[in-house]
Design an enzyme around this catalytic site. Structure first.
Site, PDB file in Angstrom:
ATOM      1  N   ASP A 210       3.605   4.310  19.467  1.00  0.00           N
ATOM      2  CA  ASP A 210       3.091   5.522  18.834  1.00  0.00           C
ATOM      3  C   ASP A 210       4.115   6.661  18.928  1.00  0.00           C
ATOM      4  O   ASP A 210       4.750   6.845  19.963  1.00  0.00           O
ATOM      5  CB  ASP A 210       1.797   5.926  19.561  1.00  0.00           C
ATOM      6  CG  ASP A 210       1.178   7.182  18.995  1.00  0.00           C
ATOM      7  OD1 ASP A 210       0.734   7.141  17.841  1.00  0.00           O
ATOM      8  OD2 ASP A 210       1.145   8.205  19.715  1.00  0.00           O
TER       9      ASP A 210
ATOM     10  N   GLU B 159       6.053   3.409  15.072  1.00  0.00           N
ATOM     11  CA  GLU B 159       5.450   4.421  14.215  1.00  0.00           C
ATOM     12  C   GLU B 159       6.456   5.566  14.110  1.00  0.00           C
ATOM     13  O   GLU B 159       6.496   6.454  14.955  1.00  0.00           O
ATOM     14  CB  GLU B 159       4.124   4.958  14.778  1.00  0.00           C
ATOM     15  CG  GLU B 159       3.424   5.832  13.758  1.00  0.00           C
ATOM     16  CD  GLU B 159       2.750   7.086  14.309  1.00  0.00           C
ATOM     17  OE1 GLU B 159       2.018   7.716  13.534  1.00  0.00           O
ATOM     18  OE2 GLU B 159       2.946   7.448  15.475  1.00  0.00           O
TER      19      GLU B 159
END
Ligand code: BGC
Length: 530
Positions: free
Chosen positions: A211, A253
């Site tokens: 993330d 990401e």
């Protein structure tokens, strides 16, 4: 060294290239104990549904202990399960069951930041300045350091610094103020992160989404994004995963332009996969403008990536449809087209699901899914989009696209037997998208439903390796409303296949002439109808 059973090397180390990923939120999928919150027990009961859909991997949004002020991306303990969702034993049982059905499991490694409730932060703010404990996070005496850094959650945050009264210093955060950034200049942080990663690998997790990975390191005078030191950290994580659990996958990401995003693959020694963020809004742009250019243009700018790497392609996810990777005039156009109602906008994006974005037009939903399933990369399908679920733009933050999965016309859409007032999130109930109108049970029974169409398309995709592994070659017919490309794979070993994909991006019938002289004696076969 003998590895535990869950760590035996995966047979095909490139499994993620042929995967189709289904993204789910535990809390909104199915409530097994009827307390109003989805859980692992519920997910286990719905495993057959996921298998029947024809996907090959499940990506689960964060399920760790958390105050859930950022829906679980604010983690307070890296090695547990939020009690609302079940126990570690429930999770383990689910992973074993999924593996037995041939599904791989992808979870989140949220390492840029923790919750301010994490014991590391609580310890840090009390520890003396300069101590190793304090240095788990990034501190400053002023809020003017790193002034060139943009604010990502621009609707809510005014600064990337927040004053902490206990520490008597400012701490750095790229997201919400309750999400302090970890300090990767402290080697102890790296060790803790690697140890948390091994914990999940031991549990049998096959892939980890990294993330917010571009923001790990801060340096004066930079934008604090994509820094070389951040890539050093990723290479360290990759080396660890390769040594400890070969065949597991890292998914970046990195909401960046293609030339920056591809750096997250490194020389094939960073992430195995990375989301193709710029392609996503351009698919919406292409059908809005009835012009293939946004797609062909961004793919032309997309560099070749190492052999062992793969893009992840998506139409929607749990966040806003981000418009960071378009120019400001393109953003205005997309906002006007797809989010005329300002409530549908958040930060630099649009908080709507696929079906409402397509104004409930089945043919445009199919068109977008066709692109999703045939562009180079591994497709990621967001739960509920396979039945055309709607959204609720009156809910806060991005909750409107995270509402309960609609299983049937029963109470709460079949998601839970709990008192409707006690649900984690209200189900969609409007006449067009409500669970009375849009649900799995009805669509499973209807031969021509969207759900069964998606299942058939996934079956077609499974039969052709070229979708996951092939090259892409655009044809440029004179009519720009038509997008046409070839996906080619394995020609060199004599067992090759060539897929011709043709899309009419406009709302009316189009005439088109395709130059296929390279395939003079070939006979085209429709992969869907035979
Ligand atoms: C996640 C978001 C989250 C943010 C901060 C993102 O990239 O996808 O849902 O709010 O990270 O953790």
């Amino acid at each position: 060294m003998t590895l535990p059973a869950t760590l035996t090397p995966i047979e095909d180390p490139l499994w993620y290239k042929d995967a189709v990923i289904y993204q789910i939120h535990i809390k909104s999928f199915f409530d097994g104990n009827n307390d109003g919150v989805g859980d692992f027990a519920g997910l286990l009961q719905k495993l057959d549904y996921i298998v029947d859909l024809g996907v090959t991997a499940i990506w689960m949004l964060p399920f760790y202990p958390s105050p859930r002020r950022d829906d679980g991306y604010d983690i307070s303990d890296y090695r547990g399960v939020h009690p609302d969702y079940g126990t570690l034993a429930d999770l383990r049982e689910f992973v074993v069951a999924a593996h037995a059905r041939g599904l791989r499991i992808i979870t989140e490694l949220v390492i840029n930041h923790t919750s301010d409730q994490h014991s590391w932060f609580q310890r840090a703010r009390r520890a003396p300045a300069g101590s190793p404990e304090r240095d788990f996070y990034v501190w400053s005496d002023t809020d003017t350091k790193y002034a060139g850094t943009r604010i990502i959650f621009c609707d809510t945050e005014k600064s990337n610094w927040t004053w902490d009264d206990e520490a008597k210093a400012y701490y750095w955060h790229r997201f919400y103020a309750h999400q302090p950034d970890l300090n990767f200049d402290n080697p102890a942080v790296m060790e803790e992160v690697l140890s948390a990663m091994r914990f999940w690998l031991d549990l049998g997790i096959d892939g980890l989404r990294l993330d917010a990975v571009p923001y790990l390191i801060e340096r004066d005078g930079t934008s604090n994004e994509n820094l070389p030191e951040t890539h050093d950290i990723i290479r360290r994580i990759r080396a660890e995963i390769d040594a400890y659990a070969p065949g597991r996958m890292l998914l970046a990401e990195a909401n960046m332009w293609p030339e920056d995003a591809q750096v997250y693959f490194g020389q094939g020694d960073e992430c195995h996969m990375s989301f193709h963020f710029p392609l996503m809004p351009r698919m919406y742009m292409a059908i809005a403008r009835e012009d293939r250019f946004p797609i062909t243009d961004i793919m032309r700018q997309t560099p070749a990536i190492p052999e062992n790497c793969q893009w992840a392609v998506f139409l929607r996810n749990h966040d806003e449809l981000t418009l960071e990777m378009v120019t400001s005039s393109e953003r205005d156009y997309l906002w006007e087209t797809y989010a005329a109602d300002k409530r549908a906008r958040i930060n630099l994006g649009i908080r709507r699901r696929l079906s409402p974005l397509m104004q409930h037009d089945r043919r445009r939903i199919e068109l977008m899914n066709g692109l999703l399933l045939s562009m180079p990369g591994t497709p990621v399908i967001y739960y509920g989009d396979e039945i055309g679920m709607g959204d609720n733009i009156y809910l806060g933050d991005r909750d409107g696209v995270r509402t309960p999965m609609q299983w049937s016309i029963d109470r709460n859409g079949g998601f839970s037997r709990a008192d409707p007032a006690g649900l984690v999130m209200p189900p969609i109930m409007d006449p067009l998208y409500g669970y009375q109108a849009v649900n799995v049970e009805a669509q499973a029974a209807g031969q021509h439903s969207l759900l069964n169409w998606v299942r058939r398309m996934l079956e077609v995709r499974r039969r052709h390796r070229a979708f996951g592994r092939g090259t892409q070659r655009f044809l440029y017919p004179g009519n720009r409303k038509v997008l046409a490309y070839l996906r080619e794979y394995g020609a060199d070993n004599g067992h090759g296949e060539t897929l011709l994909c043709v899309y009419n991006l406009s709302r009316s019938a189009q005439a088109v002439e395709l130059d296929l002289h390279d395939f003079n004696r070939a006979v085209p076969v429709d992969v869907i109808g035979g």
